[in-house]
Write a protein that holds these residues in place. Structure first.
Motif, PDB file in Angstrom:
ATOM      1  N   ILE A   1       0.861  -1.263   0.113  1.00 59.08           N
ATOM      2  CA  ILE A   1       0.048  -0.054  -0.086  1.00 59.08           C
ATOM      3  C   ILE A   1       0.886   1.292   0.012  1.00 59.08           C
ATOM      4  CG2 ILE A   1      -1.654   1.411   1.490  1.00 59.08           C
ATOM      5  CD1 ILE A   1      -2.847  -0.824  -0.107  1.00 59.08           C
ATOM      6  N   CYS A   2       2.045   1.221   0.723  1.00 58.80           N
ATOM      7  CA  CYS A   2       2.739   2.184   0.793  1.00 58.80           C
ATOM      8  C   CYS A   2       3.322   2.547  -0.602  1.00 58.80           C
ATOM      9  CB  CYS A   2       4.041   2.074   1.898  1.00 58.80           C
ATOM     10  SG  CYS A   2       3.645   2.104   3.348  1.00 58.80           S
ATOM     11  N   THR A   3       3.736   1.703  -1.205  1.00 60.14           N
ATOM     12  CA  THR A   3       4.541   1.640  -2.730  1.00 60.14           C
ATOM     13  C   THR A   3       3.179   2.237  -3.544  1.00 60.14           C
ATOM     14  OG1 THR A   3       6.063  -0.033  -2.249  1.00 60.14           O
ATOM     15  CG2 THR A   3       5.348   0.472  -4.562  1.00 60.14           C
ATOM     16  N   TYR A   4       1.955   1.718  -3.420  1.00 60.68           N
ATOM     17  CA  TYR A   4       0.927   1.972  -4.316  1.00 60.68           C
ATOM     18  C   TYR A   4       0.423   3.399  -4.304  1.00 60.68           C
ATOM     19  CZ  TYR A   4      -3.808   1.984  -6.413  1.00 60.68           C
ATOM     20  OH  TYR A   4      -4.928   2.372  -7.163  1.00 60.68           O
ATOM     21  N   LEU A   5       0.556   3.905  -3.096  1.00 62.30           N
ATOM     22  CA  LEU A   5       0.014   5.213  -2.644  1.00 62.30           C
ATOM     23  C   LEU A   5       1.279   6.330  -2.477  1.00 62.30           C
ATOM     24  CD1 LEU A   5      -2.436   4.767   0.072  1.00 62.30           C
ATOM     25  CD2 LEU A   5      -2.999   5.358  -2.227  1.00 62.30           C
ATOM     26  N   ASP A   6       2.516   5.794  -2.770  1.00 60.70           N
ATOM     27  CA  ASP A   6       3.715   6.497  -2.589  1.00 60.70           C
ATOM     28  C   ASP A   6       3.902   7.423  -1.250  1.00 60.70           C
ATOM     29  OD1 ASP A   6       5.981   7.153  -3.686  1.00 60.70           O
ATOM     30  OD2 ASP A   6       5.381   9.069  -4.550  1.00 60.70           O
ATOM     31  N   VAL A   7       3.627   6.652  -0.289  1.00 61.21           N
ATOM     32  CA  VAL A   7       3.833   7.225   1.094  1.00 61.21           C
ATOM     33  C   VAL A   7       4.673   6.332   1.894  1.00 61.21           C
ATOM     34  CG1 VAL A   7       1.730   8.587   1.079  1.00 61.21           C
ATOM     35  CG2 VAL A   7       1.544   6.458   1.964  1.00 61.21           C
ATOM     36  N   SER A   8       5.043   6.695   3.134  1.00 66.86           N
ATOM     37  CA  SER A   8       5.818   5.984   4.036  1.00 66.86           C
ATOM     38  C   SER A   8       5.063   5.028   4.973  1.00 66.86           C
ATOM     39  CB  SER A   8       6.612   7.020   4.968  1.00 66.86           C
ATOM     40  OG  SER A   8       5.916   7.645   5.871  1.00 66.86           O
ATOM     41  N   ASN A   9       5.421   3.961   5.607  1.00 67.04           N
ATOM     42  CA  ASN A   9       4.755   3.242   6.503  1.00 67.04           C
ATOM     43  C   ASN A   9       4.100   4.106   7.516  1.00 67.04           C
ATOM     44  OD1 ASN A   9       5.846   1.033   5.361  1.00 67.04           O
ATOM     45  ND2 ASN A   9       7.035   0.279   6.969  1.00 67.04           N
ATOM     46  N   ASP A  10       5.021   5.142   8.168  1.00 66.89           N
ATOM     47  CA  ASP A  10       4.434   6.071   9.303  1.00 66.89           C
ATOM     48  C   ASP A  10       3.056   6.505   8.738  1.00 66.89           C
ATOM     49  OD1 ASP A  10       6.364   5.282  10.927  1.00 66.89           O
ATOM     50  OD2 ASP A  10       7.565   7.074  10.436  1.00 66.89           O
ATOM     51  N   THR A  11       3.011   7.066   7.357  1.00 67.08           N
ATOM     52  CA  THR A  11       1.900   7.615   7.000  1.00 67.08           C
ATOM     53  C   THR A  11       0.764   6.763   6.970  1.00 67.08           C
ATOM     54  OG1 THR A  11       3.265   9.446   5.663  1.00 67.08           O
ATOM     55  CG2 THR A  11       0.866   8.960   4.950  1.00 67.08           C
ATOM     56  N   VAL A  12       0.916   5.398   6.495  1.00 69.16           N
ATOM     57  CA  VAL A  12      -0.076   4.587   6.280  1.00 69.16           C
ATOM     58  C   VAL A  12      -0.862   4.536   7.983  1.00 69.16           C
ATOM     59  CG1 VAL A  12      -0.809   2.510   5.875  1.00 69.16           C
ATOM     60  CG2 VAL A  12       0.494   3.541   4.380  1.00 69.16           C
ATOM     61  N   TYR A  13       0.195   4.136   8.823  1.00 64.58           N
ATOM     62  CA  TYR A  13      -0.176   3.926  10.172  1.00 64.58           C
ATOM     63  C   TYR A  13      -1.084   5.181  10.755  1.00 64.58           C
ATOM     64  CZ  TYR A  13       2.138  -0.363  10.255  1.00 64.58           C
ATOM     65  OH  TYR A  13       2.500  -1.685   9.989  1.00 64.58           O
ATOM     66  N   ARG A  14      -0.532   6.375  10.412  1.00 66.17           N
ATOM     67  CA  ARG A  14      -1.129   7.703  10.797  1.00 66.17           C
ATOM     68  C   ARG A  14      -2.661   7.656  10.418  1.00 66.17           C
ATOM     69  NH1 ARG A  14       2.808  10.819  10.142  1.00 66.17           N
ATOM     70  NH2 ARG A  14       2.269  11.444   7.954  1.00 66.17           N
ATOM     71  N   TRP A  15      -2.683   7.523   9.058  1.00 64.63           N
ATOM     72  CA  TRP A  15      -3.909   7.513   8.331  1.00 64.63           C
ATOM     73  C   TRP A  15      -5.042   6.377   8.675  1.00 64.63           C
ATOM     74  CZ3 TRP A  15      -2.266   8.100   2.491  1.00 64.63           C
ATOM     75  CH2 TRP A  15      -1.762   9.162   2.174  1.00 64.63           C
ATOM     76  N   LYS A  16      -4.430   5.128   9.014  1.00 64.49           N
ATOM     77  CA  LYS A  16      -5.173   4.298   9.613  1.00 64.49           C
ATOM     78  C   LYS A  16      -5.902   4.898  11.082  1.00 64.49           C
ATOM     79  CE  LYS A  16      -3.275   0.900  11.959  1.00 64.49           C
ATOM     80  NZ  LYS A  16      -3.908   0.947  13.220  1.00 64.49           N
ATOM     81  N   GLU A  17      -4.947   5.389  11.754  1.00 65.47           N
ATOM     82  CA  GLU A  17      -5.571   5.657  13.185  1.00 65.47           C
ATOM     83  C   GLU A  17      -6.320   6.998  13.083  1.00 65.47           C
ATOM     84  OE1 GLU A  17      -5.147   4.143  16.133  1.00 65.47           O
ATOM     85  OE2 GLU A  17      -4.164   2.542  15.177  1.00 65.47           O
ATOM     86  N   LYS A  18      -5.992   8.075  12.502  1.00 66.84           N
ATOM     87  CA  LYS A  18      -6.668   9.196  12.465  1.00 66.84           C
ATOM     88  C   LYS A  18      -7.684   9.637  11.233  1.00 66.84           C
ATOM     89  CE  LYS A  18      -2.665  11.605  14.599  1.00 66.84           C
ATOM     90  NZ  LYS A  18      -1.801  12.860  14.715  1.00 66.84           N
ATOM     91  N   TYR A  19      -7.527   8.965  10.286  1.00 65.84           N
ATOM     92  CA  TYR A  19      -8.339   9.153   9.097  1.00 65.84           C
ATOM     93  C   TYR A  19      -9.279   7.982   8.801  1.00 65.84           C
ATOM     94  CZ  TYR A  19      -5.404  13.142   9.451  1.00 65.84           C
ATOM     95  OH  TYR A  19      -4.672  14.298   9.892  1.00 65.84           O
ATOM     96  N   ASP A  20      -9.365   6.950   9.534  1.00 62.88           N
ATOM     97  CA  ASP A  20     -10.289   5.825   9.180  1.00 62.88           C
ATOM     98  C   ASP A  20      -9.959   5.356   7.770  1.00 62.88           C
ATOM     99  OD1 ASP A  20     -11.813   6.288  11.564  1.00 62.88           O
ATOM    100  OD2 ASP A  20     -13.099   7.938  10.363  1.00 62.88           O
ATOM    101  N   MET A  21      -8.845   5.164   7.349  1.00 61.83           N
ATOM    102  CA  MET A  21      -8.271   4.362   6.356  1.00 61.83           C
ATOM    103  C   MET A  21      -8.862   2.941   6.511  1.00 61.83           C
ATOM    104  SD  MET A  21      -4.420   3.770   5.030  1.00 61.83           S
ATOM    105  CE  MET A  21      -4.064   3.764   3.173  1.00 61.83           C
ATOM    106  N   PRO A  22      -9.363   2.227   5.306  1.00 62.91           N
ATOM    107  CA  PRO A  22      -9.847   1.100   5.645  1.00 62.91           C
ATOM    108  C   PRO A  22      -8.771   0.137   5.561  1.00 62.91           C
ATOM    109  CG  PRO A  22     -10.109   1.974   3.406  1.00 62.91           C
ATOM    110  CD  PRO A  22      -9.798   3.153   4.131  1.00 62.91           C
TER     111      PRO A  22
END
Length: 71
Positions: free
Chosen positions: A14-35
């Motif tokens: 998912i990080c590769t697909y969205l071109d973001v870091s691991n930290d960003t994915v974990y933050r989005w999961k926690e704060k922005y209801d990423m599925p």
């Protein structure tokens, strides 16, 4: 492409697909209801859910502002 849509994707993929870091994915999961789906200690993603989340605003500045106003 259908093979990728039907399978569970890892955080790294998912990080590769969205071109973001691991930290960003974990933050989005926690704060922005990423599925995300949890399988024991692993987080897995379905591409159609991620695409719908992004199209709906995901973690955009607009969605961040609307959450701040609710607090």
């Amino acid at each position: 492409m259908n093979e990728m849509i039907d399978r569970w994707l890892s955080v790294k993929e998912i990080c590769t697909y969205l071109d973001v870091s691991n930290d960003t994915v974990y933050r989005w999961k926690e704060k922005y209801d990423m599925p995300v789906h949890r399988f024991r200690s692993l987080f897995k993603f379905k591409l159609p859910e991620i695409n719908a989340w992004v199209k709906a605003g995901g973690a955009t500045l607009k969605s961040i502002k609307s959450r701040v106003k609710k607090i």
